[in-house]
Write an enzyme that holds these catalytic residues in place. Structure first.
Site, PDB file in Angstrom:
ATOM      1  N   GLY A 206       0.841  -1.206   0.000  1.00 19.23           N
ATOM      2  CA  GLY A 206       0.000   0.000   0.000  1.00 19.23           C
ATOM      3  C   GLY A 206       0.867   1.242   0.000  1.00 19.23           C
ATOM      4  O   GLY A 206       2.058   1.180  -0.303  1.00 19.23           O
ATOM      5  N   ASN A 207       0.295   2.368   0.316  1.00 17.98           N
ATOM      6  CA  ASN A 207       1.081   3.599   0.422  1.00 17.98           C
ATOM      7  C   ASN A 207       0.440   4.528   1.450  1.00 17.98           C
ATOM      8  O   ASN A 207      -0.599   4.205   2.012  1.00 17.98           O
ATOM      9  CB  ASN A 207       1.241   4.274  -0.950  1.00 17.98           C
ATOM     10  CG  ASN A 207      -0.108   4.618  -1.558  1.00 17.98           C
ATOM     11  OD1 ASN A 207      -0.851   5.432  -1.018  1.00 17.98           O
ATOM     12  ND2 ASN A 207      -0.450   3.977  -2.671  1.00 17.98           N
ATOM     13  N   HIS A 208       1.070   5.675   1.679  1.00 18.48           N
ATOM     14  CA  HIS A 208       0.642   6.548   2.778  1.00 18.48           C
ATOM     15  C   HIS A 208      -0.532   7.466   2.442  1.00 18.48           C
ATOM     16  O   HIS A 208      -0.900   8.312   3.246  1.00 18.48           O
ATOM     17  CB  HIS A 208       1.804   7.439   3.232  1.00 18.48           C
ATOM     18  CG  HIS A 208       2.902   6.680   3.898  1.00 18.48           C
ATOM     19  ND1 HIS A 208       2.681   5.887   4.994  1.00 18.48           N
ATOM     20  CD2 HIS A 208       4.228   6.574   3.616  1.00 18.48           C
ATOM     21  CE1 HIS A 208       3.815   5.339   5.380  1.00 18.48           C
ATOM     22  NE2 HIS A 208       4.767   5.734   4.544  1.00 18.48           N
TER      23      HIS A 208
END
Ligand code: CTP
Length: 399
Positions: A206-208
């Site tokens: 995923g990412n932020h």
């Protein structure tokens, strides 16, 4: 949306009046000009001094003092909206039958603006036939009624009758009174948030991205009258307006499918999601156990949703992409503009403190194919969203 709006608050006698203090504060904070008119009974619950201080205006209670007459006609004409919160049973009955024995009622009866009421009462009073009939009567006069909540009541009972929370009152008024017609008839697709690419049943890549920027953009378009479709990856954000069509997704492939389903009928596409560029080739059906010292996951490219939209774009469609860059920012953003055939690119810089992922503020530069460059200050994501919407409105018919 509330900046410069003239809002008259009416307070009648109910314990829920304590919430109106916060309502006034939030409205003033949002840039509205607020005046307060109270019934004598409501003074037992909240102090006029608090309300005068927060509203920055004298609180009006009496129809006349020894040497002054309160101009109720002028007040009802001054306001863009008159919010009566809390609305007690007694004031409700007076509104239904047109009684005029205090300033609040005189203002109500002479108001030319929309009137919105937030009732507050105990459950049994709320369900009484007289209350329900009076609500129907005031509805028939064109007044808008904010639904009561369910929960703990002043009597200690639990049930229906709680006055809506201040944030809910503001949302209701924004949606029902101040939503503009600027983009009425226009359909907008917005992608937001991260995507989660599963590796096995418990892990993902995923990412932020928090989704905050995309949600703020969706709300800003909705406030201008657009029909909004918001496709978002996993996020803690919630849409403020029930009228926004919210399509939650998990993976880049899900997001792509949702966009394919809707894009052809859209007028505007805003691709603000932080879509994973790569996804695992295979997803293990069971949790992967720890064995070797080194472990690698084979990845393959996801479909670029913005680039696909750019390929399919018809002349009446306007699309905006986002670029988050750490080096050669403008050149990289310009490259994306052409490569993905977008009408504009919103460039976020990770170099600016307070901008980008998770923050409530952002700083952007919008570029287009004419070489124009519009730079924002570091401001709230809500303000950035309004600037992006204004930009789209100004450039919609250009390309
Ligand atoms: N985007 C998309 N679908 C993808 C990847 C990106 O729609 N699978 C969109 C993003 O929503 C954003 C824009 O493309 O509007 C820019 O994404 P970015 O990842 O910065 O672009 P890339 O083409 O992947 O370029 P690079 O990673 O080399 O910077």
């Amino acid at each position: 949306m509330l900046q410069g709006k003239k809002i008259l608050i009416g307070i009648s006698g109910s314990i829920a009046a304590y919430k109106t203090i916060l309502l006034v504060r939030l409205l003033v904070k949002a840039g509205a000009e607020v005046k307060v008119v109270m019934t004598t009974a409501s003074k037992e619950f909240v102090s006029p001094l608090v309300l005068a201080t927060l509203s920055k205006n004298k609180v009006l209670i009496d129809l006349a003092s020894e040497d002054e007459w309160a101009n109720h006609v002028q007040l009802g004409r001054w306001a863009d909206v008159f919010i009566i919160a809390p609305l007690s049973c007694n004031t409700l009955a007076k509104m239904a039958y047109g009684l005029c024995d205090n300033l609040l009622m005189a203002v109500y009866l002479s108001a030319t603006c929309k009137v919105v009421v937030a009732p507050a009462m105990d459950e049994d009073m709320w369900h009484h036939g007289a209350t329900q009939r009076n609500l129907d009567i005031i509805k028939s006069y064109g007044n808008l009624i904010i639904p009561v909540g369910n929960g703990e009541l002043a009597s200690g009972l639990v049930g229906e009758g709680r006055m809506a929370e201040p944030e809910e009152i503001i949302r209701f008024v924004t949606e029902n009174i101040f939503r503009t017609n600027t983009l009425t008839g226009k359909k907008v697709l917005i992608t937001a948030g991260p995507t989660y690419e599963p590796i096995d049943p418990v892990r993902f890549i995923g990412n932020h991205s928090s989704g905050k920027m995309g949600f703020a953009i969706a709300e800003a378009f909705y406030e201008q009258g657009a029909e909004v479709y918001l496709v978002s990856g996993p996020t803690n954000e919630r849409t403020k307006y029930a009228g926004i069509e919210y399509i939650p997704v998990n993976t880049a492939a899900d997001m792509y499918s949702a966009c394919v389903e809707h894009f052809s009928t859209m007028h505007i596409g805003i691709f603000s999601a932080a879509v994973a560029d790569y996804t695992p080739v295979e997803v293990a059906s069971e949790k992967i156990k720890k064995k070797e010292d080194h472990f690698s996951v084979a990845l393959q490219k996801t479909t670029d949703i913005l680039a696909e939209a750019g390929k399919q774009k018809k002349p009446n469609q306007f699309i905006v992409g986002f670029a988050l860059e750490t080096e050669n920012e403008l050149a990289n953003a310009a490259d994306k503009l052409y490569r993905k055939n977008a009408d504009a690119i919103v460039l976020n810089s990770l170099r600016v403190a307070g901008a980008g992922f998770r923050n409530n503020t952002n700083q952007i530069t919008i570029i287009n194919k004419k070489g124009e460059k519009v730079e924002s200050e570091l401001v709230s994501k809500k303000d950035i969203a309004n600037q992006i919407v204004s930009y789209v409105i100004a450039h919609l018919y250009e390309s």
